[in-house]
Design an enzyme around this catalytic site. Structure first.
Site, PDB file in Angstrom:
ATOM      1  N   GLY A   1       0.812  -1.206   0.000  1.00 52.61           N
ATOM      2  CA  GLY A   1       0.000   0.000   0.000  1.00 52.61           C
ATOM      3  C   GLY A   1       0.844   1.254   0.000  1.00 52.61           C
ATOM      4  N   ALA A   2       0.656   2.098  -1.020  1.00 50.25           N
ATOM      5  CA  ALA A   2       1.436   3.333  -1.157  1.00 50.25           C
ATOM      6  C   ALA A   2       0.583   4.564  -0.919  1.00 50.25           C
ATOM      7  CB  ALA A   2       2.070   3.390  -2.550  1.00 50.25           C
TER       8      ALA A   2
ATOM      9  N   PHE B   1      -0.682   6.474   4.734  1.00 46.76           N
ATOM     10  CA  PHE B   1      -0.108   5.843   5.916  1.00 46.76           C
ATOM     11  C   PHE B   1       0.984   4.855   5.550  1.00 46.76           C
ATOM     12  CE2 PHE B   1      -0.659   3.750  10.218  1.00 46.76           C
ATOM     13  CZ  PHE B   1      -0.193   4.851  10.907  1.00 46.76           C
TER      14      PHE B   1
ATOM     15  N   LYS C   1      -7.634   0.101   9.446  1.00 41.62           N
ATOM     16  CA  LYS C   1      -8.650   0.295  10.490  1.00 41.62           C
ATOM     17  C   LYS C   1     -10.031   0.168   9.857  1.00 41.62           C
ATOM     18  CE  LYS C   1      -5.613   3.554  12.920  1.00 41.62           C
ATOM     19  NZ  LYS C   1      -5.403   4.961  13.336  1.00 41.62           N
TER      20      LYS C   1
ATOM     21  N   ALA D   1      -0.279  10.904   9.019  1.00 43.98           N
ATOM     22  CA  ALA D   1       0.898  10.659   8.184  1.00 43.98           C
ATOM     23  C   ALA D   1       1.757  11.911   8.020  1.00 43.98           C
ATOM     24  CB  ALA D   1       0.458  10.137   6.817  1.00 43.98           C
TER      25      ALA D   1
ATOM     26  N   LYS E   1     -13.799   4.337  15.913  1.00 41.62           N
ATOM     27  CA  LYS E   1     -13.565   5.776  16.114  1.00 41.62           C
ATOM     28  C   LYS E   1     -13.838   6.568  14.847  1.00 41.62           C
ATOM     29  CE  LYS E   1      -9.447   5.962  13.876  1.00 41.62           C
ATOM     30  NZ  LYS E   1      -9.014   6.911  12.825  1.00 41.62           N
TER      31      LYS E   1
ATOM     32  N   ASP F   1      -6.795   7.913  19.653  1.00 44.71           N
ATOM     33  CA  ASP F   1      -7.139   8.021  18.237  1.00 44.71           C
ATOM     34  C   ASP F   1      -8.505   8.670  18.053  1.00 44.71           C
ATOM     35  OD1 ASP F   1      -6.481   7.753  15.603  1.00 44.71           O
ATOM     36  OD2 ASP F   1      -6.751   5.594  15.499  1.00 44.71           O
TER      37      ASP F   1
ATOM     38  N   SER G   1      -8.817  15.204   9.201  1.00 41.70           N
ATOM     39  CA  SER G   1      -9.280  13.815   9.224  1.00 41.70           C
ATOM     40  C   SER G   1     -10.290  13.600   8.096  1.00 41.70           C
ATOM     41  CB  SER G   1      -9.937  13.502  10.573  1.00 41.70           C
ATOM     42  OG  SER G   1     -10.807  12.399  10.485  1.00 41.70           O
TER      43      SER G   1
ATOM     44  N   ASN H   1     -12.539  11.236   7.802  1.00 40.37           N
ATOM     45  CA  ASN H   1     -13.863  10.903   8.317  1.00 40.37           C
ATOM     46  C   ASN H   1     -14.552  12.134   8.899  1.00 40.37           C
ATOM     47  OD1 ASN H   1     -14.012   7.813   8.076  1.00 40.37           O
ATOM     48  ND2 ASN H   1     -12.000   8.157   8.973  1.00 40.37           N
TER      49      ASN H   1
END
Length: 364
Positions: A12-13, A16, A115, A150, A201, A254, A264, A266
């Site tokens: 995964g690039a 994160f 997550k 990140a 969360k 978190d 964020s 979300n």
């Protein structure tokens, strides 16, 4: 495995995955970062920049991009660590492709930082690992979660995270791998609780964004975070997790970060919903994945199955999937009858965790 000088393959690039590859590459490790996009691979290796995320950051020469083909058996058996930084919906497919290439007699350290909850099965990543790779590999898997944007990690700003595994030996190895003066790791033995906290969360961050989008201020946000933590803990106990896990960096740490930062993803989804934008348009124009949107659907099924009271999570689901008005749902939450503040279940069956532990051959 030499935790001071290891070879790491990052799946995964995205934001994160890239920031952790950078962190490990800057910590004397050799790092490969896998991307499905050939343009990302070529650009990364030529300029030491990721053209899609963290664009202004220069990555160390110790980090090399590989892909777009799935990593070869040669690379997989060469590395000491496999780090998974892909959306939860892609974990099952990735592990199914990976399993035949693993040397079971000399397994690398497996670390997961995603997550979320798988939509179709409502499974945590630990259960996906059992299903695809078997209980022995799952029992060694490690999970990292906590307040860790990140863009701040690549600036070497002080960051702390939770590291959990059913194997204390492997949790310690993951902690030592990442631990630096700017990056502290705290170990634990409740990966189920850590995973639940990390997934849930995001749903409450959407609620916090909705609140701000509606024009509510600090009192409301503080209430949402606190009551969101109570809901998360209540769900976790009913699921079979330790309530203490929700007081860790992976839990309240978190939750606080994701609910109180406009960067964020979300939170941003919730804020735009509060401004009366439609969810389909928000997703189309967001430019990145907000796992809280899909987690809200899986969480609704879990809450119903466990018969747990989770009005904030329910309200988020109704706005996302039943086209309920966000302001009306806010009024509904405030009009609920008063209850005891500390209303956690005293005798929870913990059936989902029990079923998972049976898959892991750790319970009868």
């Amino acid at each position: 495995m030499d935790v001071d000088r290891s070879k790491v393959l990052v799946f995964g690039a995205g934001n994160f995955g890239s920031c952790l590859a950078d962190h490990l590459g800057d910590s004397a490790h050799t790092v490969y970062i896998w991307s499905r996009d050939p343009k990302v691979v070529q650009h990364f290796n030529k300029f030491h920049h990721n053209p899609d995320v963290l664009r202004d950051h220069t990555f160390p020469a110790s980090v090399k991009a590989v892909g777009p083909e799935f990593p070869s058996e040669e690379i997989i058996r060469e590395v000491d660590v496999l780090l998974f930084a892909i959306p939860t919906e892609g974990v099952r497919e990735t592990l199914a492709a990976l399993k035949p290439k693993l040397d079971i007699s000399n397994l690398p350290l497996l670390i997961f930082v995603n997550k979320g909850i798988e939509i179709a099965t409502h499974a945590l990543t630990l259960e996906i690992i059992v299903d695809t790779c078997g209980p022995e590999i799952a029992k060694q898997a490690t999970f990292i979660s906590g307040p860790s944007f990140a863009k701040e990690i690549v600036k070497r700003q002080p960051t702390s995270v939770s590291v959990a595994s059913l194997s204390s030996e492997h949790a310690d190895k993951a902690s030592q791998l990442f631990h630096q003066p700017w990056f502290r790791c705290y170990t634990g033995d409740d990966p189920i609780g850590l995973e639940l906290a990390g997934a849930l969360k995001n749903v409450y961050a959407i609620a916090a964004g909705m609140s701000d989008g509606l024009g509510f201020e600090n009192n409301t946000r503080a209430s949402l975070i606190t009551r969101g933590l109570a809901e998360m803990t209540r769900i976790g106990i009913a699921y079979g997790a330790s309530p203490l896990t929700f007081l860790t960096l992976a839990g309240v740490g978190d939750l606080f970060l994701t609910c109180s930062s406009s960067t964020s993803r979300n939170y941003t989804v919730g804020y735009r919903l509060g401004k009366r934008e439609k969810i389909d348009y928000i997703i189309k124009t967001l430019g990145s994945v907000a796992e809280g949107v899909t987690t809200a659907k899986a969480l609704k099924k879990i809450v119903n199955d466990l018969d747990v009271s989770a009005p904030i999570a329910t309200a988020v689901y109704e706005v996302l999937y039943e086209d309920q008005d966000v302001e009306e749902r806010a009024r509904w939450l405030m009009s609920l009858p008063p209850i005891r503040e500390l209303d956690l279940p005293e005798h929870a069956a913990g059936k989902p965790a029990q079923r998972l532990l049976q898959k892991l051959e750790l319970a009868v």
